[in-house]
Design an enzyme around this catalytic site. Structure first.
Site, PDB file in Angstrom:
ATOM      1  N   SER A  22       0.852  -1.182   0.000  1.00 11.51           N
ATOM      2  CA  SER A  22       0.000   0.000   0.000  1.00 11.51           C
ATOM      3  C   SER A  22       0.892   1.237   0.000  1.00 11.51           C
ATOM      4  CB  SER A  22      -0.952  -0.027   1.203  1.00 11.51           C
ATOM      5  OG  SER A  22      -1.867   1.052   1.151  1.00 11.51           O
ATOM      6  N   HIS A  49      -2.755  -1.087  -3.341  1.00 13.69           N
ATOM      7  CA  HIS A  49      -3.895  -0.213  -3.123  1.00 13.69           C
ATOM      8  C   HIS A  49      -3.807   1.006  -4.039  1.00 13.69           C
ATOM      9  CE1 HIS A  49      -4.496  -1.845   1.235  1.00 13.69           C
ATOM     10  NE2 HIS A  49      -4.950  -2.666   0.313  1.00 13.69           N
ATOM     11  N   ASP A 142      -4.739  -4.330   6.302  1.00 17.56           N
ATOM     12  CA  ASP A 142      -5.086  -5.232   5.212  1.00 17.56           C
ATOM     13  C   ASP A 142      -3.920  -6.186   4.959  1.00 17.56           C
ATOM     14  OD1 ASP A 142      -6.523  -6.352   3.141  1.00 17.56           O
ATOM     15  OD2 ASP A 142      -5.938  -4.823   1.676  1.00 17.56           O
TER      16      ASP A 142
END
Length: 202
Positions: A22, A49, A142
């Site tokens: 991310s 992401h 996540d």
């Protein structure tokens, strides 16, 4: 303080490398993908992401830094070894038991779609001991639950050292929830991945 982790041997018959990243992940992925030799026989699947509604040019971005062919994953497409696949923006990327991708627009996970957890949890059931999951820099939790599932089903897990990541929240969350077989900085990650893939080729 990081949890102590036993170092497990590399998976035998490695067929899948799944990578999640991310915040700070664009540069980190460049280092990792550059380490993959053209002889890599495993499929490589990446969730990075991205902001919703933003087109992805990740295959073009990394084309000159990776020896493998790169493309965006398509719904119902069978995974092929020696290929790098990127999750398309605003879709969860899942791997079905038959080794094909499926895309969905179910609710975001940790405000993210695609979700690293969704990829890892489905991949864990499809590949079990034949997969390696890697968690890189990021700013949410996540990937932690997915990494736990990978390890539960016999797969291997590598996590970037949170203290040396651009954003240590994601790798720290993964280590707290799932632990890891190896905790590595980026140069160590790249070198270890090159050795692992080369060993599988031989």
């Amino acid at each position: 303080m990081l949890p102590t982790c036993e170092v497990a041997p590399p998976p035998a018959g490695l067929r899948l490398i799944a990578i999640g990243a991310s915040a700070g992940g664009v540069d980190a992925l460049g280092t990792v993908l550059r380490a993959l030799p053209a002889t890599c026989g495993a499929a490589v699947v990446v969730v990075l992401h991205l902001a919703p509604g933003r087109s992805s040019r990740l295959p073009q971005l990394y084309a000159e830094r990776c020896a493998l062919p790169l493309r965006e994953a398509q719904d119902k497409e069978p995974l092929q070894g020696g290929t790098v696949y990127f999750a398309p923006p605003d879709y969860h990327l899942q791997i079905e038991p038959d080794g094909c991708f499926s895309l969905s627009q179910e609710e975001p996970v940790y405000f993210s779609r695609p979700s690293i957890d969704v990829l890892l949890e489905t991949a864990a059931y499809a590949y079990r001991r034949a997969m390696l999951a890697i968690i890189l820099t990021g700013a949410s939790a996540d990937g932690a639950a997915g990494l736990a599932r990978v390890r539960q089903l016999g797969g291997s897990a590598w996590v970037q050292d949170p203290q040396r990541a651009s954003c240590g929240i994601m790798p720290a969350a993964a280590l707290k929830r799932a632990g890891a077989d190896r905790v590595l900085d980026l140069p160590q990650m790249a070198a270890s991945l090159a050795l692992l893939v080369d060993g599988e080729h031989k």
